[in-house]
Design a protein around this motif. Structure first.
Motif, mmCIF file in Angstrom:
data_model
loop_
_atom_site.group_PDB
_atom_site.id
_atom_site.type_symbol
_atom_site.label_atom_id
_atom_site.label_comp_id
_atom_site.label_asym_id
_atom_site.label_seq_id
_atom_site.Cartn_x
_atom_site.Cartn_y
_atom_site.Cartn_z
ATOM 1 N N THR A 140 17.718 15.281 -15.904
ATOM 2 C CA THR A 140 16.361 14.792 -16.205
ATOM 3 C C THR A 140 16.385 14.498 -17.920
ATOM 4 N N SER A 144 15.609 10.788 -18.847
ATOM 5 C CA SER A 144 14.552 10.303 -19.950
ATOM 6 C C SER A 144 14.964 9.291 -20.685
ATOM 7 N N MET A 222 9.009 10.627 -15.413
ATOM 8 C CA MET A 222 9.536 11.855 -15.124
ATOM 9 C C MET A 222 8.961 12.390 -13.875
ATOM 10 N N THR A 229 15.718 13.657 -8.217
ATOM 11 C CA THR A 229 16.685 14.487 -9.087
ATOM 12 C C THR A 229 17.236 15.557 -7.890
#
Length: 292
Positions: A140, A144, A222, A229
């Protein structure tokens, strides 16, 4: 030379068509009408036959692909895991420490998208090595940065990216949705674009041409990549379990096959459903913008 009166008389005369010609023309008209009626009656039957033939071809192709996929799973996948995946995992575990692996995965996920290179293998590696919790954090944070760097780099090439998008007007119309409306509208559009089949690496740079603000861009990005993910971590864990079983000279047990098969099916079906929903939602969002 004839007199004017005779000329006017000839001009006012009518030519009588023989009855045989009238009957013949009427017969030809009836025949044409009959042919059209027969063609109209035959059309649904032809279309039905074509549809059946098309579905038969699809069924044969599906059976062939299913057989080829089953053969690949049974024969090729274990060989690939034994010869490629297992040696890589062994080399990685004996060469690098866990902090070094975390740094490598983080750096690749953060930097590779800026140079248009895929970072999925390193997401799998993070899932294999660190599991769901720490693997999710590494991926994550890395993503980003990997989505932010192209945004700022692309700002210097705004005009070129805009001209490049004009070559594909249909895709550009969806991308431009991200730059319209207020904060919530931009967040929603970016999240849907991330979930949709639009290429992840391409959108990192293409978003600059939409004039989307950074904060809705990164927040929507995100939110729209959470499922990706978890799917990457799950794929990594699955590859690891297969590699461990293969390295011991065996394959997965029946319980493991059932468990992993159900998990993979749920993950694939969820991803497909989310993608279809995102595509329809984007179309509705585009229709709303065209109305207003």
């Amino acid at each position: 030379m004839g007199s004017p009166g005779s000329a006017n008389g000839r001009r006012g005369e009518y030519v009588r068509i023989p009855e045989e010609v009238e009957v013949a023309s009427k017969g030809e008209g009836d025949a044409a009408a009959a042919v059209k009626a027969a063609a109209a009656a035959e059309c649904p039957r032809v279309l039905r036959c074509r549809a059946i033939r098309w579905w038969a071809k699809v069924a044969v192709l599906g059976i062939f692909l299913a057989g080829a996929g089953a053969a690949a799973v049974v024969f090729l996948v274990p060989l690939l895991i034994k010869k490629v995946v297992a040696p890589i995992l062994y080399w990685e575990s004996t060469t690098f420490s866990r902090p070094a692996i975390a740094l490598i995965c983080f750096g690749a996920i953060a930097l590779f998208p800026s140079v248009l290179l895929p970072s999925s293998p390193f997401m799998w590696l993070a899932g294999m090595t660190f599991g769901y919790l720490y693997g999710f954090l590494i991926i994550t944070v890395g993503m980003s940065i990997g989505m932010s760097l192209p945004y700022f780099i692309g700002s210097a090439f705004h005009c070129r990216i805009h001209r490049w998008l004009e070559k594909w007007p249909k895709k550009a119309a969806f991308v431009r949705l991200a730059g319209e409306g207020d904060w919530h509208h931009q967040f929603k559009a970016v999240a849907l674009l991330r979930i949709s089949p639009f290429p992840y690496i391409v959108f990192n740079y293409a978003s600059v041409a939409t004039n989307v603000k950074y904060y809705p861009y990164i927040a929507g990005s995100m939110a729209g990549t959470i499922h990706e993910t978890f799917l990457a971590i799950y794929s990594g864990k699955l590859l690891q379990s297969l590699a461990v079983a293969t390295s011991h000279g065996s394959f997965l047990s029946l319980d493991q096959i059932i468990y992993n098969g159900i998990g993979f099916t749920i993950a694939a079906a969820s991803t497909a459903a989310i993608t279809i929903y995102a595509k329809k939602a984007l179309q509705n969002l585009q229709a709303e913008d065209e109305i207003f």
